[in-house]
Design an enzyme around this catalytic site. Structure first.
Site, PDB file in Angstrom:
ATOM      1  N   HIS A 117      35.543  96.453  57.296  1.00 15.12           N
ATOM      2  CA  HIS A 117      35.697  95.014  57.564  1.00 15.12           C
ATOM      3  C   HIS A 117      35.524  94.692  59.048  1.00 15.12           C
ATOM      4  O   HIS A 117      35.957  93.638  59.517  1.00 15.12           O
ATOM      5  CB  HIS A 117      37.056  94.509  57.053  1.00 15.12           C
ATOM      6  CG  HIS A 117      37.154  94.495  55.547  1.00 15.12           C
ATOM      7  ND1 HIS A 117      38.347  94.408  54.863  1.00 15.12           N
ATOM      8  CD2 HIS A 117      36.178  94.555  54.590  1.00 15.12           C
ATOM      9  CE1 HIS A 117      38.104  94.411  53.558  1.00 15.12           C
ATOM     10  NE2 HIS A 117      36.802  94.501  53.366  1.00 15.12           N
ATOM     11  N   ASN A 212      52.079 103.629  48.744  1.00 12.74           N
ATOM     12  CA  ASN A 212      52.345 102.200  48.925  1.00 12.74           C
ATOM     13  C   ASN A 212      53.828 101.942  48.693  1.00 12.74           C
ATOM     14  O   ASN A 212      54.507 102.748  48.068  1.00 12.74           O
ATOM     15  CB  ASN A 212      51.504 101.379  47.922  1.00 12.74           C
ATOM     16  CG  ASN A 212      51.322  99.931  48.345  1.00 12.74           C
ATOM     17  OD1 ASN A 212      52.287  99.185  48.500  1.00 12.74           O
ATOM     18  ND2 ASN A 212      50.074  99.526  48.549  1.00 12.74           N
TER      19      ASN A 212
HETATM   20  C1  BJW Z   1      52.716  99.272  52.686  1.00 10.95           C
HETATM   21  C2  BJW Z   1      53.579  99.225  53.796  1.00 10.95           C
HETATM   22  C3  BJW Z   1      53.991 100.467  54.341  1.00 10.95           C
HETATM   23  C4  BJW Z   1      53.141  97.211  53.228  1.00 10.95           C
HETATM   24  N1  BJW Z   1      53.536 101.612  53.777  1.00 10.95           N
HETATM   25  N2  BJW Z   1      52.287 100.410  52.151  1.00 10.95           N
HETATM   26  C5  BJW Z   1      36.012  85.754  43.250  1.00 10.95           C
HETATM   27  C6  BJW Z   1      35.800  84.573  43.963  1.00 10.95           C
HETATM   28  C7  BJW Z   1      35.319  84.611  45.278  1.00 10.95           C
HETATM   29  C8  BJW Z   1      35.057  85.798  45.884  1.00 10.95           C
HETATM   30  C9  BJW Z   1      35.279  86.949  45.157  1.00 10.95           C
HETATM   31  C10 BJW Z   1      35.732  86.935  43.854  1.00 10.95           C
HETATM   32  N3  BJW Z   1      35.840  88.219  43.434  1.00 10.95           N
HETATM   33  C11 BJW Z   1      35.487  89.010  44.438  1.00 10.95           C
HETATM   34  C12 BJW Z   1      35.129  88.246  45.487  1.00 10.95           C
HETATM   35  C13 BJW Z   1      34.675  88.666  46.757  1.00 10.95           C
HETATM   36  C14 BJW Z   1      35.772  88.741  47.802  1.00 10.95           C
HETATM   37  C15 BJW Z   1      37.104  89.200  47.210  1.00 10.95           C
HETATM   38  O1  BJW Z   1      37.365  90.372  47.041  1.00 10.95           O
HETATM   39  N4  BJW Z   1      37.984  88.272  46.862  1.00 10.95           N
HETATM   40  C16 BJW Z   1      39.239  88.602  46.178  1.00 10.95           C
HETATM   41  C17 BJW Z   1      40.417  88.254  47.080  1.00 10.95           C
HETATM   42  C18 BJW Z   1      39.272  87.900  44.874  1.00 10.95           C
HETATM   43  N5  BJW Z   1      35.244  89.717  48.704  1.00 10.95           N
HETATM   44  C19 BJW Z   1      34.415  89.395  49.667  1.00 10.95           C
HETATM   45  O2  BJW Z   1      34.088  88.244  49.877  1.00 10.95           O
HETATM   46  C20 BJW Z   1      33.842  90.540  50.443  1.00 10.95           C
HETATM   47  N6  BJW Z   1      32.443  90.391  50.513  1.00 10.95           N
HETATM   48  C21 BJW Z   1      31.661  90.427  49.447  1.00 10.95           C
HETATM   49  O3  BJW Z   1      32.125  90.633  48.323  1.00 10.95           O
HETATM   50  O4  BJW Z   1      30.342  90.244  49.700  1.00 10.95           O
HETATM   51  C22 BJW Z   1      29.496  89.969  48.584  1.00 10.95           C
HETATM   52  C23 BJW Z   1      29.559  88.487  48.339  1.00 10.95           C
HETATM   53  C24 BJW Z   1      28.750  87.669  49.088  1.00 10.95           C
HETATM   54  C25 BJW Z   1      28.788  86.285  48.850  1.00 10.95           C
HETATM   55  C26 BJW Z   1      29.684  85.753  47.913  1.00 10.95           C
HETATM   56  C27 BJW Z   1      30.527  86.601  47.197  1.00 10.95           C
HETATM   57  C28 BJW Z   1      30.459  87.984  47.408  1.00 10.95           C
HETATM   58  C29 BJW Z   1      34.373  90.522  51.876  1.00 10.95           C
HETATM   59  C30 BJW Z   1      35.830  90.733  51.935  1.00 10.95           C
HETATM   60  C31 BJW Z   1      36.292  90.591  53.370  1.00 10.95           C
HETATM   61  C32 BJW Z   1      37.806  90.646  53.495  1.00 10.95           C
HETATM   62  N7  BJW Z   1      38.170  90.208  54.801  1.00 10.95           N
HETATM   63  C33 BJW Z   1      39.558  90.323  55.221  1.00 10.95           C
HETATM   64  C34 BJW Z   1      39.676  89.761  56.651  1.00 10.95           C
HETATM   65  C35 BJW Z   1      39.069  90.793  57.616  1.00 10.95           C
HETATM   66  C36 BJW Z   1      39.153  90.380  59.030  1.00 10.95           C
HETATM   67  C37 BJW Z   1      40.573  90.196  59.485  1.00 10.95           C
HETATM   68  O5  BJW Z   1      41.378  91.146  59.537  1.00 10.95           O
HETATM   69  O6  BJW Z   1      40.867  89.059  59.854  1.00 10.95           O
HETATM   70  O7  BJW Z   1      39.986  91.667  55.170  1.00 10.95           O
HETATM   71  S1  BJW Z   1      40.693  89.503  54.083  1.00 10.95           S
HETATM   72  C38 BJW Z   1      41.950  90.729  54.214  1.00 10.95           C
HETATM   73  O8  BJW Z   1      42.115  91.418  52.956  1.00 10.95           O
HETATM   74  C39 BJW Z   1      41.423  91.760  55.200  1.00 10.95           C
HETATM   75  C40 BJW Z   1      41.885  93.034  54.580  1.00 10.95           C
HETATM   76  O9  BJW Z   1      41.120  94.107  55.081  1.00 10.95           O
HETATM   77  C41 BJW Z   1      41.694  92.781  53.122  1.00 10.95           C
HETATM   78  C42 BJW Z   1      42.503  93.685  52.229  1.00 10.95           C
HETATM   79  O10 BJW Z   1      43.878  93.477  52.395  1.00 10.95           O
HETATM   80  P1  BJW Z   1      44.851  94.734  52.415  1.00 10.95           P
HETATM   81  O11 BJW Z   1      44.528  95.604  53.536  1.00 10.95           O
HETATM   82  O12 BJW Z   1      44.876  95.343  51.062  1.00 10.95           O
HETATM   83  O13 BJW Z   1      46.251  94.037  52.777  1.00 10.95           O
HETATM   84  P2  BJW Z   1      47.321  93.330  51.823  1.00 10.95           P
HETATM   85  O14 BJW Z   1      48.197  92.512  52.682  1.00 10.95           O
HETATM   86  O15 BJW Z   1      46.676  92.658  50.681  1.00 10.95           O
HETATM   87  O16 BJW Z   1      48.155  94.532  51.201  1.00 10.95           O
HETATM   88  C43 BJW Z   1      49.027  95.315  51.979  1.00 10.95           C
HETATM   89  C44 BJW Z   1      49.574  96.422  51.101  1.00 10.95           C
HETATM   90  O17 BJW Z   1      50.318  97.311  51.926  1.00 10.95           O
HETATM   91  C45 BJW Z   1      50.522  95.924  50.007  1.00 10.95           C
HETATM   92  O18 BJW Z   1      50.175  96.547  48.782  1.00 10.95           O
HETATM   93  C46 BJW Z   1      51.899  96.396  50.487  1.00 10.95           C
HETATM   94  O19 BJW Z   1      52.766  96.741  49.405  1.00 10.95           O
HETATM   95  C47 BJW Z   1      51.537  97.612  51.288  1.00 10.95           C
HETATM   96  N8  BJW Z   1      52.459  97.996  52.356  1.00 10.95           N
HETATM   97  N9  BJW Z   1      53.832  97.934  54.106  1.00 10.95           N
HETATM   98  C48 BJW Z   1      52.700 101.561  52.700  1.00 10.95           C
HETATM   99  N10 BJW Z   1      54.814 100.544  55.387  1.00 10.95           N
END
Ligand code: BJW
Ligand code: ZN
Length: 239
Positions: A117, A212
């Site tokens: 990302h 997790n």
């Molecule tokens: C612990 C802990 C401890 C806490 N020990 N554990 C339907 C509609 C529209 C779009 C989509 C759709 N279906 C899919 C999509 C596409 C979309 C998507 O996935 N959406 C879903 C949300 C539904 N994806 C995209 O758009 C991606 N691109 C793509 O698909 O391109 C093709 C495309 C093109 C055109 C149109 C459509 C598709 C790109 C995704 C980019 C994500 N960007 C972000 C921001 C990055 C920059 C920034 O940091 O500002 O990335 S969003 C955010 O979420 C960030 C993260 O990397 C990402 C994942 O989150 P993560 O890391 O999992 O964090 P959390 O908070 O969710 O979870 C934390 C976890 O830790 C929890 O489980 C806790 O329990 C745990 N935890 N403390 C261990 N101590």
């Protein structure tokens, strides 16, 4: 069954380890996650901050949010989980695929890190595509402008609706396809295509272990879930 010691045995028998990490990995460094109780999305709407449309509407607001996060991250340190993964390189071939933009794996000493990302420490010109590293905790003017062409710079991260950097994605698929074990650490597993790496690894024959605080969208697909903070569990696995 002592699952930590079982997974430790699996690691010893697994030359090629891949770690897929998410925001929970850095939570114990004091960096907020996205979807947790004090997660970033509880106070901010992703549609207002992490989409290309939001940036087009109001680049200054988006930059202020990223600049605030740069300050938080610059003041943070890698936690024992980051250091444990770096230490694992002494005994295993380790690659990290990180959804995090904070750069803490590299600061902890990990040498193979794929940032799917992007990085909060890079800027990219919206016009000439010039990409630059900028490690200052805070930028001097918001929004920043390109030194080459004078147009708007954007954060070097991947927003919703944007494609992942193709080379990073291809390298990630290749890595999980040849992994002996995939550690899925601190991610809710709901953002795609990152979450797709889990079934790709499984189909290619890797063991998958999730670390997790709680069960996630991926739990039904994994071979073991170790519940607890990654900053405590990873050092035990690498001991
Ligand atoms: C612990 C802990 C401890 C806490 N020990 N554990 C339907 C509609 C529209 C779009 C989509 C759709 N279906 C899919 C999509 C596409 C979309 C998507 O996935 N959406 C879903 C949300 C539904 N994806 C995209 O758009 C991606 N691109 C793509 O698909 O391109 C093709 C495309 C093109 C055109 C149109 C459509 C598709 C790109 C995704 C980019 C994500 N960007 C972000 C921001 C990055 C920059 C920034 O940091 O500002 O990335 S969003 C955010 O979420 C960030 C993260 O990397 C990402 C994942 O989150 P993560 O890391 O999992 O964090 P959390 O908070 O969710 O979870 C934390 C976890 O830790 C929890 O489980 C806790 O329990 C745990 N935890 N403390 C261990 N101590
Ligand atoms: Zn430019």
């Amino acid at each position: 069954m002592n699952e930590v010691s079982d997974v430790r045995d699996w690691l010893r028998a697994s030359p090629r380890v891949i770690a897929l990490t998410g925001a929970g990995m850095s939570a114990e460094s004091g960096i907020p996650t996205f979807r947790g109780l004090d997660g970033l999305w509880r106070n901010y709407n992703p549609q207002d901050l992490a989409t290309p449309e939001a940036f087009e509407r109001n680049p200054t607001v988006v930059w202020e949010w990223y600049d605030w996060r740069r300050g938080l991250i610059a003041a943070a340190e890698p936690n024992p989980g980051h250091y444990a993964l770096a230490q694992l390189e002494a005994t295993n071939h380790v690659s990290i695929i990180s959804q995090n933009v904070d750069g803490l794996h590299t600061r902890a000493g990990s040498t193979h890190v794929i940032e799917i990302h992007g990085s909060i420490w890079r800027t990219r010109c919206t016009s000439c595509d010039r990409t630059q590293s900028n490690l200052k905790p805070h930028l001097t003017t918001l929004p920043p402008l390109c030194e080459d062409c004078g147009q708007l710079l954007r954060p070097g991260v991947v927003w919703f609706g944007e494609n992942l950097p193709p080379m990073a994605w291809e390298a990630s698929v290749e890595a999980v396809s040849t992994a002996d074990i995939l550690l899925v650490i601190g991610t809710s597993g709901i953002v795609y295509p990152a979450a797709q790496l889990v079934p790709i690894a499984k189909d290619a024959g890797a063991k998958v272990v999730e670390i997790n605080l709680e069960a996630t969208a991926l739990s039904s697909q994994v071979d073991a879930t170790l519940l607890g903070p990654s900053g405590q569990i990873l050092p035990k696995l690498v001991q």
